[in-house]
Write an enzyme that holds these catalytic residues in place. Structure first.
Site, PDB file in Angstrom:
ATOM      1  N   ASP A  32      55.291 -15.532  36.549  1.00  8.67           N
ATOM      2  CA  ASP A  32      55.908 -15.152  35.302  1.00  8.67           C
ATOM      3  C   ASP A  32      55.375 -15.274  34.044  1.00  8.67           C
ATOM      4  O   ASP A  32      53.804 -15.831  33.443  1.00  8.67           O
ATOM      5  CB  ASP A  32      57.110 -16.310  35.703  1.00  8.67           C
ATOM      6  N   LYS A  33      55.561 -14.742  32.538  1.00 14.41           N
ATOM      7  CA  LYS A  33      55.435 -15.278  31.591  1.00 14.41           C
ATOM      8  C   LYS A  33      55.729 -16.213  30.512  1.00 14.41           C
ATOM      9  O   LYS A  33      55.287 -17.076  30.574  1.00 14.41           O
ATOM     10  CB  LYS A  33      54.989 -13.261  30.757  1.00 14.41           C
ATOM     11  N   LYS A  41      59.100  -4.600   7.308  1.00 16.31           N
ATOM     12  CA  LYS A  41      58.391  -5.243   7.084  1.00 16.31           C
ATOM     13  C   LYS A  41      58.186  -4.337   9.288  1.00 16.31           C
ATOM     14  O   LYS A  41      59.079  -3.831   9.215  1.00 16.31           O
ATOM     15  CB  LYS A  41      58.559  -6.101   7.353  1.00 16.31           C
ATOM     16  N   THR A  90      57.488 -10.149  34.686  1.00 18.81           N
ATOM     17  CA  THR A  90      58.047 -10.356  33.429  1.00 18.81           C
ATOM     18  C   THR A  90      59.243 -10.298  32.833  1.00 18.81           C
ATOM     19  O   THR A  90      59.904  -8.995  33.292  1.00 18.81           O
ATOM     20  CB  THR A  90      57.270 -11.102  31.851  1.00 18.81           C
ATOM     21  N   ARG A 134      60.090  -6.474  31.076  1.00 17.51           N
ATOM     22  CA  ARG A 134      61.663  -6.075  31.882  1.00 17.51           C
ATOM     23  C   ARG A 134      62.136  -5.286  33.508  1.00 17.51           C
ATOM     24  O   ARG A 134      62.663  -4.948  33.751  1.00 17.51           O
ATOM     25  CB  ARG A 134      61.860  -4.477  31.167  1.00 17.51           C
ATOM     26  N   ASP A 184      58.686 -21.189  36.586  1.00 16.34           N
ATOM     27  CA  ASP A 184      59.087 -22.175  35.654  1.00 16.34           C
ATOM     28  C   ASP A 184      61.396 -21.502  36.031  1.00 16.34           C
ATOM     29  O   ASP A 184      60.959 -22.780  35.374  1.00 16.34           O
ATOM     30  CB  ASP A 184      59.212 -22.511  34.814  1.00 16.34           C
ATOM     31  N   ASN A 199      65.183 -17.121  37.078  1.00 16.75           N
ATOM     32  CA  ASN A 199      64.673 -15.580  37.647  1.00 16.75           C
ATOM     33  C   ASN A 199      63.499 -15.649  38.471  1.00 16.75           C
ATOM     34  O   ASN A 199      63.145 -14.430  38.828  1.00 16.75           O
ATOM     35  CB  ASN A 199      64.594 -15.199  36.188  1.00 16.75           C
TER      36      ASN A 199
END
Length: 1361
Positions: free
Chosen positions: A428-429, A590, A703, A869, A895, A898
């Site tokens: 996972d990220k 921006k 992720t 996604r 962690d 999910n």
């Protein structure tokens, strides 16, 4: 086996029917719904909120555990032998000699499983006993989570965890918005909102009305789609549409919302997150499966494509060997009996059975006698070795994380050797690779780079922001020169830079303390930027529907907001058009550098130096945004406002028209500078990934976050590099098309060139969850859905028709440049075995299986894979596909909740223990505190465990064979105690403490890990070697002794039975001990002590068993009176023992020395990055993407829709006492107490810390010496990914395959998802581009006079299509 994705799709479609019905505040009504359970039995359709993740209960433990244990073929084999031993006609050994060890083995494994399951029961009990407030009668009372049922109304407060899937009814926020964090669900860090349906927002304004609420919800059946929900609310004779924007999912946290109320629609295992958790899989190591195949006649499965080594026979198994040997001995018995009866006919009447019957019984007798070739002691000792190695992991101080007081923990004791064979790591990220901390790191204003000051060179050691009463004391960035420029008020660029950051955003402010505003940000990036402007004197203090108030260096200035042009993944920018107090109109913008630079009015020295600064920021893997502005004259604004009003009122193609209007305004900009934000990685992440890659372990990142963010982290952790050729969705599809369309005739001439190319080019793959679904599921509906004509450039749809200026031309050019790559890689993949073989599997495998195999093989050839996604179920699907088609050992690390499904699906699951959630740990096999500890877990403990277990198994097989040939010859007590005392300690030492290299050396040489991936230390060949070695040792000991003692007599002779037995036994024991001495590489006091104690045990036990005292007591049980003393007293007999040991030891020692001398050095497994000269030769020029000077490091975790909420006033808080603020004062205190711990609502506060390092700020040029100081920002909420309305992730405009440099030229943003412009209005969504959860009733019409900007349309989800 079938297509995994195909089965998942069928299950989801089955659950899409609108048959789920419930009524609020009516348990009697909801309990009437039943579903078929078994035969004619029925059960309640709506499940309770109780969850059970454990495998066993009191009644199922014994039968289920026995069922699992006897899935091991070895246990079935032992049971079969015990049954044979119970038959008196064929029994050669007492039945209890094997029965008692089998019972011990089953008890040991059952105890281990029981301990693991007790931990699951404990965690389930903690979750089920969490408190929440439930509406009972006319008041909210404290209840446990397990007491919730479908139809209950619950009350949640800030920082509460949502206990079930709830329909949001009302909240104390304006328009009944509710902000949630879903890091545990989808890993996203940006704040998301949910909104109650307008009817409940306006009607349910008091507790009394909540209690009388009798609405009925009709929706889809429970399913695993986290970002999709369709239903309707029936109340007072009217139907109101519901979507995912109205739903709070179980597991998310309420953030920045004081109080909210929800109706339980799914509970327990019906909730979406529990549907994604998957089932508990019985995990067994590769060596365990190999042992089962060795014990019984089971064909060995096909080796993975990457495996190497000599071919091994598929039927060389112990069981077959025993059968063949027993048959041979039985045939010999038959022949001897017939010969005996022919010569001695007078004895024949004593044989009452036929020769065939006696031969049959003799066959089983031999089979039982030879059954010791499968030693029960080996399986028992393996369990203790697994337990010991697990304890070493728990005790490793190098994997202890002191800040959180979290040690490493082996929650499973049977997978330690599997840690030494991992081929794929799925990570996972968010929270796994990163710390969830955004820090303002650097900025570039007018070409000048301002980095953080060095602490040693800083002019003042104190807080430089004391002059600013609004400053955030935890802001770590310090730059004295920039601060002087700001306070001097002489530099126009500096003033406009900070003014833009204070104005151009969607942040909301809470008016709690006038001097210390509290920001509610939709993304951590925006909060970091607004906080930076606040500390430098430009403080955002308030906003209304059409104005924004900023304190500029103590002066209060109110800006009129004329239009807000919202950010989305295609525009990659946000603009605000304001009128300042002096009456001048300014546009502040921006966004990504690739879209800002192409909209500048000029390009001078400032722009060039800013590009250099952006290149430097990209090298440091910082997240960048470019800032620009321009002044707009009054006439231009009036003309533009009219066109904007007309576009806003269009009923068709509104988003396209608004996009064109925005384009007209966002031209001719003047560049102000750029910001650089650090998304902090966990400590040691880069080094860990590099070590794993050197160990031939492939790291895939799965992720739920956006693509730009995931790619930025990929470069930050060095998973991606500038010289990689990065494949995205179009290229992947083209490669697979080339594979399907290629023919065998092309392979002969191009195979060598293409193979060379694949070896010289580093390739990475980036995909998202939607593409994964299309790739793996669409063939069921249309087999050729993704196989299009290669001559057609790209699919042109409504969305692509209005891409950024020049983007379609750029796509066409890039398509030409990579066209050869598609054909080259596709043909090579087919030529090297990717996908189906026409003759072998083409007829058997369906199109889904072939496409899955092709995709997995292509991904396996990439050095890095990033999947963005993706849902929890998609994560598990990817892991399952790799396991299915690569047959490699997989490890998943995460962690959050999910990641649970992925962790359960992988061969080894690792959970990271954090302060937020323990669900990943509770479902994992190993628990760590930081990702960096994974390096030591695999390269040290994993490799050591694999080496130890392999050496143990090889040595035990050798030891068993070396001592078994003369078993009837041995003394009974020698046989009984041989495995228990005489040879156990050296074996245990090998299994527990053996090391070929030290821990430091293991980390320095990750290439040593490759041996475990290839099964080099224990396989069929090694097993056959051990069999041959043990058999040779046994034969030497027996026949050499027999040859020496032949025709000998006298006092020095050992031709008698007892003396012969002692010589053979001593020869076997010493030979086995010498073999242990030769294979032990890690000599310590324990190893010497183990060998010494083994001899001591033999001397003491032999002296006792052969003593005259025991002989007098029981001559039958202790017949070997002084046998060893008599034999060892003759030097000639000692020479015979020495001869046996020498013949067994010296040849094997010589063979090993010769083999090591002739063995070729291992080829380098991990290729270095291709150098520029290699990638410059043919066919590399055709494989390059569009040449760029630098890589864009743009990444911004923002979501579309907040600007519209602001311009319509939906998100703005009204005066106190109005609307649903009435609910705040009407919460009735709880009348019922469960316990002091339950009465307290759970709060999870994150620790604040300052982490920093220093650097310099430079003028005119960029230096890589710029350091950084980071701080943990205040907690930023985040929640599940937006409903389908949020659109797909924006893809970066380019992924560079060359030097990675680019100018900010053309090619602004690639389009996101494809599809029809908008969902049907019946779903409750009004105009296009409206954020999820804001229904048509709440939104109303847009006032064109004010110029509130509308967002482009969101593409529909596949379900909506």
């Amino acid at each position: 086996m079938g297509s995994l994705a195909y089965r998942e799709d069928l299950e989801e479609e089955k659950n899409s029917a609108f048959t789920w019905e419930l009524e609020a505040n009516s348990r009697d009504y909801n309990s009437q719904f039943k579903e078929k359970s078994f035969l004619c039995w029925q059960r309640r359709k709506h499940k309770s909120n109780v969850i059970h993740t454990a495998k066993y209960n009191v009644f199922s433990f014994l039968p289920l555990n026995l069922y699992e244990q006897f899935h091991r073929v070895s246990n079935l084999y032992f049971l079969f032998i015990i049954i044979l031993q119970g038959l008196p006609e064929i029994s050669t050994l007492p039945w209890f000699t094997l029965f008692v060890p089998l019972i011990c083995l089953l008890v040991i494994r059952a105890t281990r499983d029981l301990v693991d399951d007790i931990g699951r029961h404990r965690s389930d009990r903690i979750i089920n006993n969490r408190p929440c407030q439930t509406l009972v009668g006319k008041s909210f009372l404290w209840r446990k989570w397990e007491d919730l049922y479908v139809g209950d109304v619950v009350c949640l407060h800030k920082d509460n965890i949502v206990p079930a899937d709830l329909l949001l009814l009302a909240s104390t926020e304006p328009s009944s918005l509710c902000y949630v964090e879903t890091a545990d669900i989808d890993g996203e860090t940006n704040l998301k909102f949910r909104q109650a349906p307008p009817v409940t927002h306006h009607e349910l304004t008091s507790i009394r009305k909540m209690a009388s609420f009798q609405g009925k919800v009709v929706c889809e059946e429970p399913n695993s789609r986290l970002h999709h929900f369709v239903g309707c609310l029936e109340w007072n004779g009217r139907k109101h549409p519901l979507d995912i924007g109205n739903v709070l999912l179980r597991g998310c946290k309420v953030r920045n919302t004081d109080t909210c109320y929800g109706l339980v629609i799914y509970a327990g295992f019906d909730t979406k997150i529990m549907r994604n958790c998957g089932k508990i899989h019985l995990k067994r190591s590769r060596i365990d499966r190999l042992l089962n195949r060795l014990v019984a006649l089971v064909r060995r499965p096909r080796p993975p494509p990457s495996s190497s080594g000599p071919p091994f026979p598929s039927c060389a198994k112990i069981f077959l060997s025993l059968v063949l040997i027993s048959v041979a001995l039985s045939l010999g018995f038959w022949s001897k009996v017939k010969e005996f009866k022919a010569k001695h006919h007078y004895v024949s009447p004593r044989h009452v059975q036929s020769v065939a019957a006696e031969t049959f019984l003799t066959f089983w007798g031999f089979f039982i006698l030879l059954s010791v070739m499968v030693p029960m002691a080996m399986f028992i000792m393996v369990e203790f070795i697994y337990l010991g190695n697990s304890m070493f992991i728990n005790w490793d101080v190098h994997m202890y994380y002191a800040p959180q007081d979290v040690p490493a923990k082996a929650r499973s004791t049977s997978l330690n050797d599997q840690l030494g064979q991992v081929g794929y790591v799925f990570s996972d990220k968010t929270g796994t690779l990163t710390q969830n901390v955004m820090t303002f790191k650097k900025c570039c204003i007018a070409g000048i780079v301002y980095g953080p000051d060095d602490e040693e060179e800083a002019p003042c050691k104190g807080n430089p922001y004391l002059w600013n009463k609004f400053a955030d004391g935890k802001f770590p960035y310090r730059n004295a020169e920039l601060l002087r420029a700001v306070r001097g008020r002489t530099d126009e660029a500096v003033r406009e830079f900070w003014r833009l950051l204070a104005i151009c955003h969607t942040v909301m402010v809470q008016e709690k303390d006038p001097d210390q505003p509290v920001y509610q940000a939709a993304s951590p990036d925006e909060e970091a930027l607004v906080t930076a402007a606040r500390n430098f004197g430009y403080v955002f203090v308030a906003r209304t529907q059409d104005s924004i108030t900023v304190m500029e260096l103590g002066d209060k200035r109110v800006y009129q907001v004329l239009a807000m042009m919202d950010f989305n993944s295609m525009r990659k920018r946000m603009s605000v058009l304001v009128r300042n107090p002096e009456g001048a109109i300014y546009l502040y913008t921006k966004g990504a550098d690739v879209v800002i630079f192409e909209r500048l009015s000029k390009k001078g020295m400032t722009e060039w130096t800013t590009e250099e600064a952006l290149a430097s920021f990209a090298e440091e893997t910082l997240r960048t945004l470019c800032l620009a502005y321009k002044r707009v004259d009054e006439d231009t604004y009036e003309e533009w406002r009219q066109r904007h009003r007309e576009a806003s009122l269009r009923l068709q193609n509104r988003a396209h028209a608004l996009h064109q209007v925005y384009e007209e305004m966002e031209k001719g900009l003047q560049l102000l500078g750029a910001t650089a934000i650090e998304d902090r990685l966990q400590d040691g992440v880069c080094d860990t990934i590099q070590c794993l890659k050197q160990g031939n372990i492939k790291v895939w990142v799965l992720t739920g976050d956006k693509q730009e963010t995931a790619v930025n982290i990929g470069f930050a952790c060095q998973l991606l590099s500038e010289n990689m050729l990065i494949l995205e969705e179009k290229e992947i599809t083209r490669i697979l098309e080339a594979y399907w369309g290629s023919n065998d005739g092309l392979l002969a001439g191009q195979g060598l060139l293409q193979s060379r190319f694949l070896q010289q080019t580093k390739v990475a793959m980036i995909i998202n969850g939607e593409f994964l679904d299309q790739l793996l599921l669409s063939l069921r509906k249309e087999p050729r859905a993704l196989v299009r004509d290669e001559d057609v450039d790209v699919d042109v749809d409504v969305e692509e028709a209005w891409q950024e200026r020049g983007e379609r031309t750029t796509d066409f050019l890039r398509a030409q440049r990579v066209s050869l790559m598609w054909r080259t890689l596709g043909i090579q993949l087919r030529g090297t075995g990717l996908g189906p073989r026409v003759k072998d599997s083409g007829a058997r495998d369906g199109p889904e299986v072939r496409r899955e195999r092709a995709f997995v093989e292509l991904a396996a050839r990439c050095q890095a894979v990033i999947c963005c996604r993706v849902t929890p179920k998609q994560k598990a699907l990817i892991v399952a596909l790799v396991k299915k088609y690569q047959r490699a050992v997989t490890l998943a690390i995460g962690d959050g909740a999910n990641d649970v499904n992925m962790i359960k699906t992988a061969d080894v699951g690792v959970g990271l223990a954090g302060p937020e959630s323990m669900q990943a740990v509770q479902n994992s096999d190993y628990a760590l505190a930081q990702f960096c500890f994974l390096k030591r877990l695999l390269l040290v403990h994993g490799r050591w465990s694999y080496v130890r277990v392999c050496k143990f198994l090889r040595y035990f097989v050798y030891k068993t064979l070396a001592s078994m040939m003369a078993q009837p010859l041995y003394e009974g007590w020698f046989l009984a105690l041989f495995n228990l005392l005489f040879s156990t300690l050296p074996v245990l030492y090998i299994g527990l403490f053996e090391q070929d290299v030290s821990a430091e050396r293991s980390l320095e040489l990750p290439q040593l890990y490759i041996a475990g991936q290839k099964d080099e230390l224990f396989n069929y060949w090694v097993f056959l070697q051990a069999l041959a070695h043990g058999t040779a040792t046994s034969l030497v000991n027996f026949f050499v002794t027999l040859w020496v003692s032949h025709d000998s007599a006298g006092p020095t002779s050992f031709s008698d039975y007892q003396s012969f037995s002692v010589v053979v036994a001593l020869s076997s024991l010493l030979s086995i001990t010498m073999e242990a001495i030769l294979i032990i590489k890690y000599w310590t006091v324990l190893s010497v002590l183990a060998i010494f104690l083994s001899f001591c045990f033999y001397v003491v036990v032999t002296w006792g068993c052969q003593s005259f005292w025991l002989f007098q007591i029981s001559p039958e049980n202790f017949p070997f009176l002084y046998a060893d003393r008599n034999v060892l007293s003759h030097p000639s007999i000692l020479l015979v023992i020495l001869l046996n040991v020498s013949l067994n030891t010296l040849p094997t020692l010589a063979l090993r020395v010769i083999y090591q001398a002739l063995e070729k050095p291992r080829p380098k497994e991990v290729e270095e990055a291709p150098s520029e000269d290699i990638t410059a030769v043919e066919p590399a020029p055709y494989l390059r993407r569009e040449s760029r000077r630098r890589r864009s490091s743009y990444a911004f975790s923002h979501r579309e829709g907040y600007a519209e909420l602001i311009t319509q006033g939906t998100i703005l808080r009204r005066a106190p006492g109005v609307d649903n603020d009435m609910l705040m004062g009407q919460i009735i205190p709880c009348h019922e107490e469960l316990s002091p711990s339950i009465q307290e609502s759970p709060r999870c506060s994150r620790k604040m810390s300052l982490l920093g390092k220093t650097g310099h700020q430079h003028r005119g040029k960029v230096s890589s010496r710029d350091g950084g100081r980071a701080a943990r920002r205040p907690q930023i909420p985040s929640d599940p990914r937006l409903p389908a309305g949020a659109g797909g992730p924006g893809r970066p405009r380019r992924r560079c395959g060359g030097s990675g440099r680019s100018h900010g030229g053309r090619g602004g943003g690639r389009r996101g998802r494809r599809g029809s412009p908008a969902p049907p209005a019946a779903r409750g969504r009004g105009g296009q581009g409206v954020p999820r959860g804001v229904t048509a009733r709440a939104r109303g019409g847009r006032s064109g006079a004010r110029g509130g900007g509308a967002a482009p349309p969101r593409p529909p989800t596949p379900e909506e299509q």
